[in-house]
Design an enzyme around this catalytic site. Structure first.
Site, short mmCIF file in Angstrom:
data_model
loop_
_atom_site.label_atom_id
_atom_site.label_comp_id
_atom_site.label_asym_id
_atom_site.label_seq_id
_atom_site.Cartn_x
_atom_site.Cartn_y
_atom_site.Cartn_z
N THR A 266 46.29 41.38 34.21
CA THR A 266 44.97 40.74 34.16
C THR A 266 44.47 40.62 35.59
O THR A 266 45.23 40.28 36.48
CB THR A 266 45.06 39.34 33.52
OG1 THR A 266 45.53 39.47 32.18
CG2 THR A 266 43.71 38.65 33.51
N ILE B 211 47.73 34.43 37.14
CA ILE B 211 47.28 35.26 36.05
C ILE B 211 48.28 36.41 35.90
O ILE B 211 48.97 36.77 36.85
CB ILE B 211 45.84 35.78 36.24
CG1 ILE B 211 45.64 36.45 37.60
CG2 ILE B 211 44.84 34.68 36.04
CD1 ILE B 211 44.23 36.96 37.82
N ASP B 212 48.35 36.96 34.71
CA ASP B 212 49.33 38.00 34.41
C ASP B 212 49.15 39.22 35.30
O ASP B 212 48.06 39.49 35.81
CB ASP B 212 49.21 38.45 32.96
CG ASP B 212 49.57 37.36 31.96
OD1 ASP B 212 50.27 36.41 32.36
OD2 ASP B 212 49.15 37.46 30.80
N ARG B 213 50.23 39.98 35.46
CA ARG B 213 50.20 41.21 36.26
C ARG B 213 49.01 42.10 35.86
O ARG B 213 48.29 42.59 36.72
CB ARG B 213 51.50 42.00 36.07
CG ARG B 213 51.52 43.33 36.81
CD ARG B 213 52.62 44.24 36.29
NE ARG B 213 53.95 43.77 36.65
CZ ARG B 213 54.59 44.15 37.76
NH1 ARG B 213 54.03 44.99 38.61
NH2 ARG B 213 55.80 43.69 38.00
#
Length: 230
Positions: A58, A54-56
């Site tokens: 998020t 998952i994104d940084r």
């Protein structure tokens, strides 16, 4: 066989050009090393591996395989959609209808690191499918649960913004100046629930049907934060 991590927002999962030390995978391997479950000095020792990213900015659940058979199984599980992933998000606006499945077409703009969304197919575009359910609406904001049917880069952020319901705190797909002043320094998006759904008996069948959920999501502790609606 597996480890589920509740990744905080702001932490990257693997090293990149800006950070090579404090990453989720390094934290996990250090934790398992201290427990005696990871022995990197042994020849052919399996290194614990992340099964999803998952994104940084998020937060939420990331799955770690602690052995090679589990990694293979989990990769197949994700590929064959035998793992149901649910996200919580705060959006501007009131999605209508209150529950629906959205299908559009996605292209990643590599230079801008953002997703482009289209109504119809075009060269290079991939189908993206997003199911959402509105949990609460108040003061022009909504708390929404999203299940990804086909995961693409920034899918939830781009798809909901395209529909006119951008995420609170998201400066890439909307103007977030108001929310930043209220403490929303990251997009209000959290991978908060997993349900395993293996279709055949396997090493991890004991997980089948179990629900794993983060109980404390910072922007949804008491529903829609009062600071937004005051």
């Amino acid at each position: 066989n597996i480890l589920l991590c509740d990744k905080p927002q702001g932490l990257i999962v693997h090293e990149d050009e800006g950070e090579s030390v404090d990453t989720l995978i390094n934290r996990v391997q250090h934790y398992l090393y201290d427990k005696g479950e990871y022995r990197p000095d042994e020849e052919a020792s399996f290194a614990p591996a992340l099964c999803n990213r998952i994104d940084r900015n998020t937060g939420g659940i990331v799955i770690v395989a602690k052995n090679a058979p589990s990694l293979r199984l989990l990769n197949d599980c994700i590929k064959n959609r035998q793992l149901h992933k649910f996200y919580l998000c705060l959006v501007k606006g009131c999605p209508s209808p209150r529950t629906a499945t959205l299908t559009h077409y996605h292209i990643k703009d590599q230079q801008q690191n953002r997703a482009l969304v289209y109504d119809s197919p075009r060269p290079g575009a991939r189908t993206m499918v997003t199911h959402y359910r509105v949990l609460e609406t108040r003061g022009g904001y909504s708390l929404v649960e999203v299940e990804l049917k086909a995961g693409r880069t920034h899918q939830i952020r781009a798809h909901l913004a395209y529909m006119g319901w951008p995420l609170v705190g998201d400066g890439k797909y909307a103007d977030n100046r108001k929310e930043r002043a209220l403490g929303f320094t990251h997009q209000a998006l959290y991978s908060y629930k997993l349900i395993f759904d293996f279709q055949e008996d396997c090493l991890l069948s004991y997980l089948n049907g179990q629900v794993f959920q983060v109980k404390d999501v910072w922007f949804a502790r008491d529903g829609i934060p009062a600071a937004l609606t005051e």
